[in-house]
Design a protein around this motif. Structure first.
Motif, PDB file in Angstrom:
ATOM      1  N   VAL A 237       5.264  20.688 -67.104  1.00  0.00           N
ATOM      2  CA  VAL A 237       5.931  21.601 -68.032  1.00  0.00           C
ATOM      3  C   VAL A 237       6.822  22.534 -67.211  1.00  0.00           C
ATOM      4  O   VAL A 237       6.349  23.204 -66.285  1.00  0.00           O
ATOM      5  CB  VAL A 237       4.918  22.422 -68.848  1.00  0.00           C
ATOM      6  N   ILE A 238       8.112  22.572 -67.539  1.00  0.00           N
ATOM      7  CA  ILE A 238       9.081  23.342 -66.763  1.00  0.00           C
ATOM      8  C   ILE A 238       9.464  24.609 -67.532  1.00  0.00           C
ATOM      9  O   ILE A 238       9.990  24.538 -68.657  1.00  0.00           O
ATOM     10  CB  ILE A 238      10.343  22.508 -66.469  1.00  0.00           C
ATOM     11  N   ARG A 239       9.212  25.765 -66.912  1.00  0.00           N
ATOM     12  CA  ARG A 239       9.590  27.058 -67.481  1.00  0.00           C
ATOM     13  C   ARG A 239      10.191  27.906 -66.363  1.00  0.00           C
ATOM     14  O   ARG A 239       9.492  28.696 -65.715  1.00  0.00           O
ATOM     15  CB  ARG A 239       8.387  27.762 -68.091  1.00  0.00           C
ATOM     16  N   PRO A 240      11.509  27.780 -66.103  1.00  0.00           N
ATOM     17  CA  PRO A 240      12.107  28.493 -64.973  1.00  0.00           C
ATOM     18  C   PRO A 240      12.121  30.018 -65.135  1.00  0.00           C
ATOM     19  O   PRO A 240      12.094  30.749 -64.157  1.00  0.00           O
ATOM     20  CB  PRO A 240      13.533  27.927 -64.928  1.00  0.00           C
ATOM     21  N   GLN A 241      12.201  30.508 -66.403  1.00  0.00           N
ATOM     22  CA  GLN A 241      12.209  31.945 -66.688  1.00  0.00           C
ATOM     23  C   GLN A 241      13.265  32.678 -65.874  1.00  0.00           C
ATOM     24  O   GLN A 241      12.985  33.687 -65.207  1.00  0.00           O
ATOM     25  CB  GLN A 241      10.820  32.547 -66.441  1.00  0.00           C
ATOM     26  N   GLU A 244      19.491  33.179 -66.786  1.00  0.00           N
ATOM     27  CA  GLU A 244      20.400  32.237 -67.441  1.00  0.00           C
ATOM     28  C   GLU A 244      19.691  31.453 -68.536  1.00  0.00           C
ATOM     29  O   GLU A 244      20.273  31.132 -69.572  1.00  0.00           O
ATOM     30  CB  GLU A 244      20.979  31.283 -66.397  1.00  0.00           C
ATOM     31  N   HIS A 245      18.419  31.132 -68.309  1.00  0.00           N
ATOM     32  CA  HIS A 245      17.644  30.359 -69.286  1.00  0.00           C
ATOM     33  C   HIS A 245      16.296  31.053 -69.530  1.00  0.00           C
ATOM     34  O   HIS A 245      15.250  30.566 -69.119  1.00  0.00           O
ATOM     35  CB  HIS A 245      17.406  28.936 -68.783  1.00  0.00           C
ATOM     36  N   PRO A 246      16.298  32.188 -70.202  1.00  0.00           N
ATOM     37  CA  PRO A 246      15.049  32.949 -70.356  1.00  0.00           C
ATOM     38  C   PRO A 246      14.005  32.264 -71.240  1.00  0.00           C
ATOM     39  O   PRO A 246      12.807  32.505 -71.089  1.00  0.00           O
ATOM     40  CB  PRO A 246      15.524  34.266 -70.983  1.00  0.00           C
ATOM     41  N   ASP A 247      14.458  31.415 -72.151  1.00  0.00           N
ATOM     42  CA  ASP A 247      13.526  30.779 -73.086  1.00  0.00           C
ATOM     43  C   ASP A 247      13.377  29.274 -72.858  1.00  0.00           C
ATOM     44  O   ASP A 247      12.879  28.563 -73.732  1.00  0.00           O
ATOM     45  CB  ASP A 247      13.992  31.026 -74.532  1.00  0.00           C
ATOM     46  N   TYR A 248      13.795  28.812 -71.688  1.00  0.00           N
ATOM     47  CA  TYR A 248      13.762  27.375 -71.423  1.00  0.00           C
ATOM     48  C   TYR A 248      12.320  26.895 -71.295  1.00  0.00           C
ATOM     49  O   TYR A 248      11.517  27.444 -70.550  1.00  0.00           O
ATOM     50  CB  TYR A 248      14.524  27.059 -70.131  1.00  0.00           C
ATOM     51  N   ARG A 249      11.993  25.853 -72.053  1.00  0.00           N
ATOM     52  CA  ARG A 249      10.688  25.197 -71.935  1.00  0.00           C
ATOM     53  C   ARG A 249      10.916  23.699 -72.073  1.00  0.00           C
ATOM     54  O   ARG A 249      11.259  23.210 -73.156  1.00  0.00           O
ATOM     55  CB  ARG A 249       9.716  25.675 -73.004  1.00  0.00           C
ATOM     56  N   GLY A 250      10.763  22.978 -70.968  1.00  0.00           N
ATOM     57  CA  GLY A 250      11.005  21.538 -70.977  1.00  0.00           C
ATOM     58  C   GLY A 250       9.773  20.768 -70.554  1.00  0.00           C
ATOM     59  O   GLY A 250       8.902  21.289 -69.841  1.00  0.00           O
ATOM     60  N   GLN A 294      13.743   6.118 -66.643  1.00  0.00           N
ATOM     61  CA  GLN A 294      14.472   7.321 -66.286  1.00  0.00           C
ATOM     62  C   GLN A 294      13.526   8.521 -66.304  1.00  0.00           C
ATOM     63  O   GLN A 294      12.678   8.655 -67.190  1.00  0.00           O
ATOM     64  CB  GLN A 294      15.641   7.562 -67.250  1.00  0.00           C
ATOM     65  N   SER A 295      13.671   9.389 -65.325  1.00  0.00           N
ATOM     66  CA  SER A 295      12.888  10.629 -65.273  1.00  0.00           C
ATOM     67  C   SER A 295      13.707  11.729 -65.933  1.00  0.00           C
ATOM     68  O   SER A 295      14.825  12.034 -65.495  1.00  0.00           O
ATOM     69  CB  SER A 295      12.552  10.990 -63.827  1.00  0.00           C
ATOM     70  N   VAL A 296      13.160  12.320 -66.972  1.00  0.00           N
ATOM     71  CA  VAL A 296      13.914  13.256 -67.810  1.00  0.00           C
ATOM     72  C   VAL A 296      13.072  14.496 -68.098  1.00  0.00           C
ATOM     73  O   VAL A 296      11.865  14.538 -67.859  1.00  0.00           O
ATOM     74  CB  VAL A 296      14.318  12.600 -69.148  1.00  0.00           C
ATOM     75  N   THR A 297      13.762  15.506 -68.635  1.00  0.00           N
ATOM     76  CA  THR A 297      13.097  16.665 -69.202  1.00  0.00           C
ATOM     77  C   THR A 297      13.491  16.753 -70.671  1.00  0.00           C
ATOM     78  O   THR A 297      14.685  16.792 -70.990  1.00  0.00           O
ATOM     79  CB  THR A 297      13.499  17.959 -68.477  1.00  0.00           C
ATOM     80  N   VAL A 298      12.502  16.741 -71.549  1.00  0.00           N
ATOM     81  CA  VAL A 298      12.743  16.766 -72.988  1.00  0.00           C
ATOM     82  C   VAL A 298      12.494  18.178 -73.517  1.00  0.00           C
ATOM     83  O   VAL A 298      11.494  18.823 -73.165  1.00  0.00           O
ATOM     84  CB  VAL A 298      11.823  15.754 -73.706  1.00  0.00           C
ATOM     85  N   LEU A 299      13.408  18.665 -74.351  1.00  0.00           N
ATOM     86  CA  LEU A 299      13.262  19.953 -75.018  1.00  0.00           C
ATOM     87  C   LEU A 299      12.953  19.703 -76.487  1.00  0.00           C
ATOM     88  O   LEU A 299      13.560  18.816 -77.107  1.00  0.00           O
ATOM     89  CB  LEU A 299      14.523  20.813 -74.874  1.00  0.00           C
ATOM     90  N   LEU A 300      12.015  20.462 -77.035  1.00  0.00           N
ATOM     91  CA  LEU A 300      11.580  20.275 -78.409  1.00  0.00           C
ATOM     92  C   LEU A 300      12.032  21.440 -79.286  1.00  0.00           C
ATOM     93  O   LEU A 300      12.155  22.585 -78.825  1.00  0.00           O
ATOM     94  CB  LEU A 300      10.057  20.134 -78.468  1.00  0.00           C
ATOM     95  N   ALA A 301      12.249  21.139 -80.566  1.00  0.00           N
ATOM     96  CA  ALA A 301      12.776  22.140 -81.490  1.00  0.00           C
ATOM     97  C   ALA A 301      11.769  23.238 -81.787  1.00  0.00           C
ATOM     98  O   ALA A 301      12.152  24.386 -82.070  1.00  0.00           O
ATOM     99  CB  ALA A 301      13.220  21.459 -82.784  1.00  0.00           C
ATOM    100  N   ASP A 302      10.479  22.909 -81.750  1.00  0.00           N
ATOM    101  CA  ASP A 302       9.445  23.874 -82.097  1.00  0.00           C
ATOM    102  C   ASP A 302       8.608  24.241 -80.884  1.00  0.00           C
ATOM    103  O   ASP A 302       8.404  23.426 -79.972  1.00  0.00           O
ATOM    104  CB  ASP A 302       8.538  23.297 -83.188  1.00  0.00           C
ATOM    105  N   ASP A 303       8.115  25.455 -80.873  1.00  0.00           N
ATOM    106  CA  ASP A 303       7.280  25.944 -79.781  1.00  0.00           C
ATOM    107  C   ASP A 303       5.834  25.534 -80.043  1.00  0.00           C
ATOM    108  O   ASP A 303       5.062  26.278 -80.662  1.00  0.00           O
ATOM    109  CB  ASP A 303       7.399  27.464 -79.677  1.00  0.00           C
ATOM    110  N   ILE A 304       5.477  24.333 -79.592  1.00  0.00           N
ATOM    111  CA  ILE A 304       4.128  23.826 -79.797  1.00  0.00           C
ATOM    112  C   ILE A 304       3.447  23.648 -78.448  1.00  0.00           C
ATOM    113  O   ILE A 304       4.104  23.630 -77.392  1.00  0.00           O
ATOM    114  CB  ILE A 304       4.127  22.489 -80.575  1.00  0.00           C
TER     115      ILE A 304
END
Length: 444
Positions: A237-241, A244-250, A294-304
């Motif tokens: 789980v990627i959360r750089p915080q 530039e990307h304060p709410d990024y969760r991949g 392929q190695s990817v990071t997926v972002l989801l529409a909902d915070d689950i």
């Protein structure tokens, strides 16, 4: 946002294949001959082999040394580890896994063949089909390798006799067919002399089929990535915080099967929560679509709640979750696998506690009969198992997905790999059994 289509995904110029066979059947020599005669060996590599061969008192280069890289392998004259080699011809690229022949290292053959689309099984023309030949054929069948090549080697030592080749080919093909191997191509060769490896043999004019390389270059290989069951095991789980990307969760991982697109409705298993894909990052840039390997990071529409070990799948194509696993396994550890054995089951990126509830049968390689309820599996045995896991797992049938339909059993005390399993695979229907409860805290 970049747009990548799936057009042309089914076409491929890459073949993954493995070699297998009994000890001293000539696997490493075949691979060395294949690399040498297809001009896939660098000059300095060949010079190093020539020096090593001269140091052992040999007149010419021992081509087996091109793959036997471990010192113990060279000293003993056998292959121990799986040796991976990459080479190419004008017609196709290849990834080759040269696997050990000794029964002690059968586990490495399982590893090498697990991702192969073709397996070359070598047989010494003087010895014919032996137990290890049958074991490798059974493993190829279990792993659903779609193409098997029977290379009858050392034909020079039996006078290039057609009758010898025909008898071995008939016996092996009948055995492999009974196992369910869909295709067997038999080729008579001499890896040492080069007969029918890259160039046709003048010594076997009675044979009109392809050489080994010709068959490898032309065998049809299908990678229908667009229509597989899409599966993404979450590895991290990627959360750089960052500012530039304060709410990024991949959710990062390697796509195990199928294709994912932005906007797809997806379900996260085993929780069953649903959402949609709002973005896909590939190599640091957003894309519309990504596919198998392929190695990817997926972002989801909902915070689950999503964590390592979860599986992201299309909502319309979600596998059922279960705590009861039935599978065919190849036991690879020295320690026996017994009924009541407490293990860890690793499936994708998820590892859970489990108990072996029953071993309904063990395969007898000689006649493919099933020995009922053997009580245990020892090293290199192939058998059916029933396993109960502590947590539900989203399992595919191995027939549908070699990645998400497979698992390994691990010794919880030291991390040793015990068993490789294929969900739902079976040589014959196992007999019904009655599970008995355990009272030691591992009863799920």
């Amino acid at each position: 946002m970049s747009t990548i289509t799936t057009e042309g995904l089914s076409a491929t110029t890459l073949l993954r294949f493995a070699t297998a066979g009994s000890v001293d059947d000539g696997k490493s020599t075949l691979v060395g001959r294949l690399l040498h005669d297809s001009k896939s060996v660098l000059t300095d590599q060949l010079e190093a082999v020539e020096r090593a061969s001269a140091g052992r008192g040999q007149d010419g280069p021992d081509l087996a040394l091109l793959t036997d890289g471990l010192r113990a392998e060279r000293e003993q004259g056998i292959t121990i580890d799986v040796a991976y080699r990459y080479f190419a011809t004008p017609r196709r690229r290849f990834i080759l896994a040269d696997t050990p022949g000794h029964v002690q290292y059968t586990r490495n053959m399982v590893t090498g063949a697990s991702t192969a689309e073709l397996t070359v099984v070598l047989v010494d023309a003087r010895n014919g089909v032996v137990e290890q030949t049958r074991r490798h054929a059974a493993i190829a069948a279990l792993l659903r390798v779609p193409h098997v090549v029977l290379a009858v080697n050392k034909m020079d030592l039996v006078g290039y006799e057609e009758a010898v080749f025909a008898a071995i080919a008939e016996e092996f093909t009948a055995y492999a067919t009974e196992l369910g191997v869909p295709e067997v191509t038999a080729i008579p060769i001499s890896a040492l002399a080069g007969d029918n490896v890259v160039e046709p043999s003048a010594n076997m004019d009675w044979y009109g089929g392809p050489t080994v390389l010709e068959h490898l270059e032309t065998v049809p290989v299908s990678h229908d990535l667009a229509h597989c069951h899409a599966r993404l095991p979450v590895q991290y789980v990627i959360r750089p915080q960052t500012a530039e990307h304060p709410d990024y969760r991949g959710y990062a991982g390697q796509i195990a099967a199928g294709t994912f697109r932005v906007g797809d409705p997806v379900t996260v298993l085993p929780s069953g929560r649903t959402t949609t894909i709002s973005g896909i990052d590939l190599l640091g840039r957003p894309v519309d679509v990504a596919w198998t390997t392929q190695s990817v990071t997926v972002l989801l529409a909902d915070d689950i709640d999503v964590s390592r070990g979860d599986l992201i799948v299309p909502t319309k194509d979600a596998p059922a979750t279960t705590q009861d696993v039935e599978a065919t396994v190849c036991h690879v550890a020295d320690e026996p696998l017994t009924v009541g054995h407490r293990v860890l089951l690793k499936h994708g990126t998820r590892t859970v506690k489990a108990i072996v509830k029953d071993i309904p049968s063990r395969l007898t390689l000689d006649d493919l009969s099933l020995h009922p309820h053997p009580g245990q599996l020892v090293a290199n045995d192939i058998g059916r198992v029933k396993i109960r896991t502590a947590e539900p797992l989203p399992l595919d049938s191995y027939a549908d997905s070699r990645r998400t339909g497979s698992f390994i059993l691990i010794d919880p005390s030291d991390g040793t790999t015990l068993t490789a399993g294929m969900v739902g695979e079976s040589f014959a229907a196992p007999e019904p059994v009655t599970d008995e409860a355990d009272d030691d805290g591992w009863d799920f």
